[in-house]
Design a protein around this motif. Structure first.
Motif, PDB file in Angstrom:
ATOM      1  N   VAL A 133      15.234   5.634  -0.521  1.00 54.53           N
ATOM      2  CA  VAL A 133      13.931   5.019  -0.941  1.00 54.53           C
ATOM      3  C   VAL A 133      13.168   5.872  -1.573  1.00 54.53           C
ATOM      4  O   VAL A 133      13.253   7.360  -1.144  1.00 54.53           O
ATOM      5  N   VAL A 134      12.512   5.711  -2.868  1.00 57.17           N
ATOM      6  CA  VAL A 134      11.965   6.787  -3.575  1.00 57.17           C
ATOM      7  C   VAL A 134      10.411   6.117  -3.918  1.00 57.17           C
ATOM      8  O   VAL A 134      10.045   5.189  -3.541  1.00 57.17           O
ATOM      9  N   ASN A 135       9.611   7.062  -4.722  1.00 56.56           N
ATOM     10  CA  ASN A 135       8.278   6.664  -5.030  1.00 56.56           C
ATOM     11  C   ASN A 135       8.164   5.526  -5.963  1.00 56.56           C
ATOM     12  O   ASN A 135       9.038   5.325  -6.901  1.00 56.56           O
ATOM     13  N   VAL A 142      16.118   2.200 -10.279  1.00 54.33           N
ATOM     14  CA  VAL A 142      15.025   2.188  -9.354  1.00 54.33           C
ATOM     15  C   VAL A 142      14.409   0.826  -9.498  1.00 54.33           C
ATOM     16  O   VAL A 142      13.946   0.149 -10.400  1.00 54.33           O
ATOM     17  N   PHE A 143      14.536  -0.063  -8.051  1.00 52.43           N
ATOM     18  CA  PHE A 143      14.055  -1.293  -7.997  1.00 52.43           C
ATOM     19  C   PHE A 143      12.827  -1.378  -7.046  1.00 52.43           C
ATOM     20  O   PHE A 143      12.937  -0.656  -5.845  1.00 52.43           O
ATOM     21  N   PRO A 144      12.040  -2.457  -6.921  1.00 53.44           N
ATOM     22  CA  PRO A 144      11.131  -2.811  -6.030  1.00 53.44           C
ATOM     23  C   PRO A 144      11.665  -3.282  -4.584  1.00 53.44           C
ATOM     24  O   PRO A 144      12.619  -3.985  -4.605  1.00 53.44           O
ATOM     25  N   LEU A 145      11.266  -2.827  -3.605  1.00 53.25           N
ATOM     26  CA  LEU A 145      11.526  -3.193  -2.357  1.00 53.25           C
ATOM     27  C   LEU A 145      10.896  -4.262  -1.838  1.00 53.25           C
ATOM     28  O   LEU A 145       9.671  -4.740  -2.273  1.00 53.25           O
ATOM     29  N   ASN A 165       0.650  -1.208  -0.002  1.00 49.23           N
ATOM     30  CA  ASN A 165       0.073  -0.102   0.091  1.00 49.23           C
ATOM     31  C   ASN A 165       0.837   1.380   0.048  1.00 49.23           C
ATOM     32  O   ASN A 165       0.405   2.311  -0.164  1.00 49.23           O
ATOM     33  N   ALA A 166       2.366   1.093   0.250  1.00 50.44           N
ATOM     34  CA  ALA A 166       3.094   2.502   0.367  1.00 50.44           C
ATOM     35  C   ALA A 166       3.350   2.756  -1.263  1.00 50.44           C
ATOM     36  O   ALA A 166       3.581   2.240  -2.056  1.00 50.44           O
ATOM     37  N   GLU A 167       3.153   4.252  -0.925  1.00 50.55           N
ATOM     38  CA  GLU A 167       3.692   4.780  -2.304  1.00 50.55           C
ATOM     39  C   GLU A 167       4.991   5.123  -2.422  1.00 50.55           C
ATOM     40  O   GLU A 167       5.584   5.027  -3.666  1.00 50.55           O
ATOM     41  N   VAL A 168       5.641   5.436  -1.737  1.00 48.83           N
ATOM     42  CA  VAL A 168       7.251   5.515  -1.648  1.00 48.83           C
ATOM     43  C   VAL A 168       7.883   4.122  -0.853  1.00 48.83           C
ATOM     44  O   VAL A 168       8.227   4.171   0.305  1.00 48.83           O
ATOM     45  N   TRP A 206      13.662   1.494  -4.173  1.00 47.87           N
ATOM     46  CA  TRP A 206      15.117   1.842  -4.029  1.00 47.87           C
ATOM     47  C   TRP A 206      15.847   2.266  -5.102  1.00 47.87           C
ATOM     48  O   TRP A 206      15.970   1.384  -6.140  1.00 47.87           O
ATOM     49  N   ASN A 207      16.402   3.406  -5.089  1.00 45.44           N
ATOM     50  CA  ASN A 207      17.187   4.162  -5.970  1.00 45.44           C
ATOM     51  C   ASN A 207      18.555   3.689  -5.876  1.00 45.44           C
ATOM     52  O   ASN A 207      19.207   4.191  -4.986  1.00 45.44           O
TER      53      ASN A 207
END
Length: 939
Positions: free
Chosen positions: A540-542, A551-554, A527-530, A533-534
């Motif tokens: 941590v980014v949007n 930029v990759f999913p955490l 549910n998090a918008e931010v 990982w850049n």
């Protein structure tokens, strides 16, 4: 001056806080001693009187050790991640951090008012980023490690990569996944980076795998076995189902033997050691491979502790969730098998293990080939076989195993007898000692041990099995699908997990609008918008910036509840260090916990995982010892005394237990706060509390009272039998609470609470106070003490020191009472007696001890005063008070030296005026003297 507990306790609690009296030094000329309680989860309800039991015991010991000249570390903190705060967030929308902070304030106030000598400068909270930074850091160390079976320890993953580069994995002896491909150095060089990372993931100590888990849809998370009770979640009682999920796991199985061996080196309760031993479950036997008829290449691997019985196999049973089931099931059996698999998924492993009465299973239609006889063996599925235990398959030998026997009887499967001269017509024969194998080809005529060895030899010779030591201990699932937990320091690149560099920790929890899983079933962090990982900016980014280039999913899962508690004891040694988990100087000084006190319910959870992490950290050179706690004590429970009334079924009537004869009634808990010491219920208060009974008729006793029934149960909010320590401290004081909890019984035993009993302890404290005060005046004498006063003091010193060393705190309290009674009777107000008495009592009742100590003129706290030294000479009797009897009747007593001979005793007694008065000139027939005991004049 009267004893005013409220004023005294407030004064000294403020003094300790302002002066940081109990702040431990990280280096000292004194010997060190580390006392630790299992830190609490700060629940919304706060503490009840059962919670402080272990804390009081550990505090007595910590204070005692300070008196004995030790530099004592006695810290406290909070295990502050947890499901209750998250569930409250789901219900109300309030962030778990806010709920947790409010709860901690309540806990801290309650802990402070009981007078614990905690070093609060070292407080940790597992939910604080500055703390879980180091939980994340340890996760990275585990990820970057593998277990070398040859060196029998964890090593850096770089050493494994070096081996792969030099010679591949053909000679590697590691704790790893079972489906590892073999390769040489040339193969390794040819692999893509992704392929190399996938292979390394099969060796790492924390790894991703498809795991059968306990999934609780209502809570939206995976639960550990110890979080499930009777097939439902311990928290909330929600249904739990088994399903496969990709999860992070910890390779704790690599440490199985060392976890067993380590139990021999620590002073922990034997029942707890037994729990861990059984949980780890070491067994010796053989792995056997059964080919599946008509399915080339498919094999069923089975571990057995009885290879000697291999010719007794008449069928095989697989766990319903075994991956081969869907491959081998025939079309004719498919519908029945699938229905059974679906039904089994709704039962927890514990439920399946506990259910020994139900016999159920389904034939797959497939057959296995016996490795020696070549005969076809039916393959069944049954829920008594677990996929997570062993290989998830059983070679069933019904003549030697009762469960297999019952299964075979139920389904009409043959039961061949392979035991010589043994009747199996009524039951299986499971005893392996003394039996001789029969009807078993080359094993016939052999006893168990020789048959087992030969069976393993032949299995290895044929290439269809090998000898093996097996452990029940499974790798620990380390993922939870919830919000309120430690975020993983992990992002994904081409589906492969990548660790975020330690210098960028902590990776903090993001803000979310909803704390439930997403609509498409992802964990709450989805549910998090931010939450991406850049890798260029290392931040941590949007999520909308994810491009899979920079930029990759955490990771969306969070760590389980046991993550933060698996090394907190080490972090206490250096809790404010921002640059490393702890300094080498500090960890080398404090070493390990010397005394750990907590509940036995953590035997196969926290206590096992913490030992695993400690051994890993020892392997990597981070800690100096491989067991974190030398000594552990499991405190018992303080039970509540519940109150019950009885509702008459079908009528609006409430009756007492004396009126229920002949009536159908239902017991209802009454809040104990509405019941007085005579067990009489305040009916109006009850009606206000339970408005559904406001018009009910209460059938009272003849005298108009309504007496409740009492029953001892676990103290719990749901049973309305909770006693709040705030109320006890207000009315009687913390010192009385501390003494009373110890007085209730042995520390390790469970015992019922009864508030009425505390008045006796409170009276003792007032009596102690009166030894020092004559009315309003402090009355202390500097005169030398008498022999009797010294005797009372030194027998008290001896008993109290023995009791504390043996953790027999309950008998110390009664010793104090006896001492004060004796000194009161002796009208003792001697400084030489009362000062050491205060030091003895100080660990138990620190507030009154501090106050009286200061009244005696001391400027320093009593906390570090030297513990009194026992002197035997004061207990050695130099005289004896003899009962002087005439014809067996005692007429008077006479104190005589114990050095006197029989003749001297007789001369002294006969010359005494009271003897002459009794004899009135007569000559006695004889005088019976037992030195040190009696004198009896006959005639």
């Amino acid at each position: 001056m009267q004893y005013n507990h409220q004023e005294i306790e407030k004064k000294w609690q403020e003094f300790w806080a302002q002066n940081q009296t109990f702040k431990a030094l990280n280096s000292s000329d004194k010997p060190k001693y580390y006392v630790l309680d299992m830190f609490p989860y700060p629940s919304g309800a706060g503490l009840h009187v059962g919670h402080p039991l272990g804390y009081i015991a550990s505090d007595i010991y910590a204070r005692y050790k300070r008196h004995k000249g030790f530099n004592v570390l006695h810290p406290q903190g909070y295990d502050s991640f947890g499901l209750p705060a998250e569930q409250y967030a789901i219900q109300t929308g309030q962030h778990p951090a806010k709920t947790t902070e409010e709860n901690i304030k309540t806990y801290r106030r309650q802990l402070d008012q009981i007078g614990f000598s905690f070093d609060w400068s070292r407080e940790v909270r597992t939910s604080n980023p500055e703390y879980y930074k180091w939980t994340q850091w340890i996760f990275i160390q585990l990820f970057n490690s593998w277990y070398n079976n040859d060196s029998n320890k964890a090593e850096d993953i770089s050493t494994l990569i070096a081996v792969f580069e030099k010679e591949g994995n053909l000679k590697v002896n590691a704790a790893c996944d079972e489906d590892i491909i073999s390769f040489n150095s040339e193969d390794w060089d040819s692999f893509s980076n992704t392929k190399k990372q996938e292979i390394l993931l099969q060796y790492r100590l924390t790894f991703l795998s498809d795991t059968e888990v306990n999934w609780c849809p209502a809570l939206g998370t995976v639960l550990a076995n110890d979080e499930i009770v009777n097939g439902v979640s311990e928290r909330g009682g929600h249904p739990v189902v088994r399903k496969k999920m990709t999860q992070w796991s910890m390779r704790i199985s690599a440490y199985a033997q060392r976890l067993l061996d380590g139990l021999e080196t620590i002073d922990w309760p034997q029942p707890l050691k037994d729990s861990q031993t059984n949980w780890i479950g070491r067994s010796e036997g053989a792995m056997v491979s059964f080919a599946v008829d008509g399915h080339e290449g498919e094999k069923i691997e089975v571990f057995t502790t009885r290879p000697d019985t291999i010719f007794g196999v008449s069928f095989m049973t697989l766990a319903p969730e075994h991956e081969i089931v869907s491959k081998i099931t025939t079309d004719a059996q498919k519908a029945e098998v699938e229905a059974y698999v679906e039904a089994t998924a709704k039962r927890s492993e514990r439920d399946r293990m506990a259910d020994v009465k139900t016999i159920s299973g389904v034939f797959t239609g497939a057959f296995a080939i016996h490795p020696f006889s070549g005969e076809k063996v039916q393959i069944w599925i049954g829920d008594y076989v677990l996929a997570s235990y062993g290989t998830g398959a059983v070679m069933a030998v019904p003549c030697g195993d009762q469960r297999d026997y019952d299964f075979a009887k139920h389904f009409g499967i043959p039961i061949p007898n392979i035991f010589e001269n043994v009747d199996i017509s009524e039951a299986a024969h499971s005893d392996k000692e003394g039996i001789v194998i029969a009807n078993s080809d080359f094993l016939s005529g052999l006893k168990y041990k020789k048959a087992s060895k030969l069976a393993i030899y032949e299995l290895e010779k044929k290439g269809v099995g090998y000898g093996k030591i097996n452990y029940r201990l499974r790798d620990a699932v380390f993922s939870r699908q919830r919000y309120w937990g430690e975020p993983f320091p992990v992002y994904y690149k081409e589906g492969i997990p990548q660790m975020i560099d330690a210098e960028h920790l902590p990776i903090e929890l993001p803000e979310v609008e909803k704390y439930l899983p997403t609509e498409d079933g992802r964990p709450p962090l989805g549910n998090a918008e931010v939450w991406a990982w850049n890798t260029e900016k290392n931040e941590v980014v949007n999520n909308h910036l994810i491009d899979h280039k920079t930029v990759f999913p955490l990771e969306l899962n969070t760590m389980p509840g046991w993550a933060g508690s698996s090394q907190y004891f080490n972090r206490y040694m250096d809790p404010r260090n921002e640059n490393e988990i702890f300094s080498k100087e500090n960890i080398d000084y404090w070493q390990q916990v010397d005394l750990y006190i907590g509940g036995s319910e953590h035997a196969t959870g926290h206590l096992l995982y913490a030992r695993f992490w400690q051994k890993f950290m020892f392997d990597r050179g981070l800690v100096p010892v491989d067991e974190f706690a030398k000594k552990l004590i499991n405190q018992g429970m303080i039970l509540g005394t519940s109150a019950f009334v009885f509702r008459v079924e079908g009528e609006n009537k409430i009756v007492t237990s004396s009126k229920i004869e002949g009536l159908k009634t239902q017991p209802i808990h009454a809040n104990v706060s509405f019941v007085n010491s005579s067990d009489e219920l305040d009916i109006e208060a009850f009606k206000k509390w339970r408005p559904e009974f406001k018009d009910a008729e209460f059938i009272t006793e003849e005298d108009g009272t309504f007496k409740v029934s009492r029953e001892v149960e676990k103290m719990s909010k749901s049973k309305y039998n909770v006693v709040n320590p705030d109320d006890i401290c207000e009315e009687y004081g913390a010192d009385a609470l501390r003494l009373f909890e110890m007085f209730l019984g042995p520390l390790e035993q469970s015992k019922p609470w009864k508030t009425s009993g505390i008045s006796g302890v409170y009276s003792f404290l007032k009596k102690l106070w009166k030894l020092f005060y004559n009315g309003e005046e402090l009355s202390i004498s500097n005169d030398a003490p008498t022999k009797e006063e010294l005797k009372t003091l030194h027998k008290t010193i001896k008993k109290v020191e023995e009791d504390i060393e043996n953790f027999s705190f309950n008998t110390s309290v009664s010793t104090f009472m006896i001492a004060v009674n004796e000194l009161t009777a002796l009208k003792c107000n001697k400084r030489e007696i009362l000062e050491p008495l205060l030091v003895l009592i100080s660990p138990y009742a620190p507030h009154i001890a501090e106050e009286l100590w200061s009244k005696l003129g001391h400027k320093e706290t009593i906390s570090f005063a030297t513990f009194p030294k026992f002197e035997e000479k004061h207990l050695v009797e130099s005289t004896k008070v003899y009962p002087i009897s005439f014809n067996g009747k005692m007429r008077f007593t006479l104190e005589l030296s114990l050095d006197l001979s029989k003749d001297e005793i007789e001369q002294t007694v006969m010359a005494h005026e009271k003897t002459q008065a009794q004899l009135q000139g007569r000559t006695p027939k004889k005088v019976i003297i037992v030195p040190g005991k009696i004198v009896n004049i006959v005639g």
